[in-house]
Design an enzyme around this catalytic site. Sequence first.
Site, PDB file in Angstrom:
ATOM      1  N   ASP A   2       0.873  -1.165   0.000  1.00 26.86           N
ATOM      2  CA  ASP A   2       0.000   0.000   0.000  1.00 26.86           C
ATOM      3  C   ASP A   2       0.920   1.227   0.000  1.00 26.86           C
ATOM      4  O   ASP A   2       2.075   1.128   0.426  1.00 26.86           O
ATOM      5  CB  ASP A   2      -0.877  -0.052   1.268  1.00 26.86           C
ATOM      6  CG  ASP A   2      -1.679   1.202   1.452  1.00 26.86           C
ATOM      7  OD1 ASP A   2      -2.317   1.652   0.485  1.00 26.86           O
ATOM      8  OD2 ASP A   2      -1.649   1.767   2.570  1.00 26.86           O
ATOM      9  N   ASP A   9      -0.098   4.998   0.890  1.00 32.00           N
ATOM     10  CA  ASP A   9      -0.332   5.975   1.961  1.00 32.00           C
ATOM     11  C   ASP A   9      -0.256   5.290   3.330  1.00 32.00           C
ATOM     12  O   ASP A   9      -1.046   4.402   3.632  1.00 32.00           O
ATOM     13  CB  ASP A   9      -1.723   6.609   1.798  1.00 32.00           C
ATOM     14  CG  ASP A   9      -1.851   7.393   0.502  1.00 32.00           C
ATOM     15  OD1 ASP A   9      -1.135   8.381   0.333  1.00 32.00           O
ATOM     16  OD2 ASP A   9      -2.680   7.001  -0.349  1.00 32.00           O
ATOM     17  N   LYS A  25      -5.533   7.728  -6.666  1.00 32.87           N
ATOM     18  CA  LYS A  25      -5.307   8.167  -8.047  1.00 32.87           C
ATOM     19  C   LYS A  25      -4.056   9.043  -8.128  1.00 32.87           C
ATOM     20  O   LYS A  25      -3.618   9.402  -9.213  1.00 32.87           O
ATOM     21  CB  LYS A  25      -6.526   8.956  -8.554  1.00 32.87           C
ATOM     22  CG  LYS A  25      -7.774   8.099  -8.717  1.00 32.87           C
ATOM     23  CD  LYS A  25      -8.916   8.933  -9.310  1.00 32.87           C
ATOM     24  CE  LYS A  25     -10.048   8.073  -9.848  1.00 32.87           C
ATOM     25  NZ  LYS A  25     -10.812   7.380  -8.814  1.00 32.87           N
TER      26      LYS A  25
HETATM   27  C1  G6P Z   1      -5.603   5.714  -0.219  1.00 37.62           C
HETATM   28  C2  G6P Z   1      -5.734   6.452   1.090  1.00 37.62           C
HETATM   29  C3  G6P Z   1      -7.132   7.017   1.261  1.00 37.62           C
HETATM   30  C4  G6P Z   1      -7.529   7.808   0.032  1.00 37.62           C
HETATM   31  C5  G6P Z   1      -7.454   6.934  -1.208  1.00 37.62           C
HETATM   32  C6  G6P Z   1      -7.794   7.697  -2.462  1.00 37.62           C
HETATM   33  O1  G6P Z   1      -6.254   4.512  -0.143  1.00 37.62           O
HETATM   34  O2  G6P Z   1      -5.466   5.583   2.166  1.00 37.62           O
HETATM   35  O3  G6P Z   1      -7.153   7.839   2.410  1.00 37.62           O
HETATM   36  O4  G6P Z   1      -8.855   8.286   0.169  1.00 37.62           O
HETATM   37  O5  G6P Z   1      -6.127   6.446  -1.323  1.00 37.62           O
HETATM   38  O6  G6P Z   1      -6.795   8.635  -2.674  1.00 37.62           O
HETATM   39  P1  G6P Z   1      -6.800   9.765  -3.764  1.00 37.62           P
HETATM   40  O7  G6P Z   1      -5.388  10.287  -3.718  1.00 37.62           O
HETATM   41  O8  G6P Z   1      -7.150   9.132  -5.078  1.00 37.62           O
HETATM   42  O9  G6P Z   1      -7.824  10.773  -3.360  1.00 37.62           O
HETATM   43 MG    MG Z   2      -2.733   3.089   3.577  1.00 39.31          MG
END
Ligand code: G6P
Ligand code: MG
Length: 222
Positions: free
Chosen positions: A11, A13, A119
């Site tokens: 993963d 983030d 994204k």
């Molecule tokens: C990851 C993070 C989420 C976030 C998602 C979409 O899964 O953990 O907190 O909402 O990505 O991220 P984005 O950058 O596309 O908004």
């Molecule tokens: Mg994460």
Amino acid sequence: MENKIKALIFDLDGVIVDTTQFHFTSWVVLAKELGFDIPMSLDEDLKGLGRIESLQKVLKHRAIDTPEAEWPKLAERKNDIYLSNISHLSVGDTLPGVIDFLADASSQGILLAIGSGSKNARPILEKLGITDMFNAICDGTDTTRSKPDPEVFDCACRELGVSPDEAIVFEDAISGIDAALSCGTLVVGIGDPDVLNKADMVLSSLENIKVGEIIHELMEFA
Ligand code: G6P
Ligand code: MG
């Protein structure tokens, strides 16, 4: 037995880079702009969820209903806030131990992938200067279903040419652990063992740990 593991899927983030706090504070700001507050406890629930799925959870705390037609505009606003919050990211901003851990795995011929619902994953990896460390990247632009759906990890396994039981996923979110378990990989939680209790093992970070030690421990109980 131990060389059964051919791939590690990360993963982004909260595992590779400390962006989780910026996702959450961006939701806090968006809610404030709309005139309501969200509880701090929502942080854990939002981790791993896609942008629209997160927005829906945030809007549950608004006193009035928000028509679905407004969701894309609000999601875009949150993303603008988020992007300005992470504009400082650059080479060296990976979480402690990440680079050594990735290099350790690569040196043993283990394949590496990103499995993120974001994204923004590719531009963030570029900013961090680590895109080339991965053999495959699957993110929110390659998938339509948010974690806990296993789609993003299915994608990573397919791109790497491994079966799920030959892969270990590294995740900081409950939704991500559920996604990995549905996919059929082993899963290492990064964070609080009480929160990530469904993972096969939990580490506080990737610092000072060897890939071989993790594989050895997971295989012992497999
Ligand atoms: C990851 C993070 C989420 C976030 C998602 C979409 O899964 O953990 O907190 O909402 O990505 O991220 P984005 O950058 O596309 O908004
Ligand atoms: Mg994460």
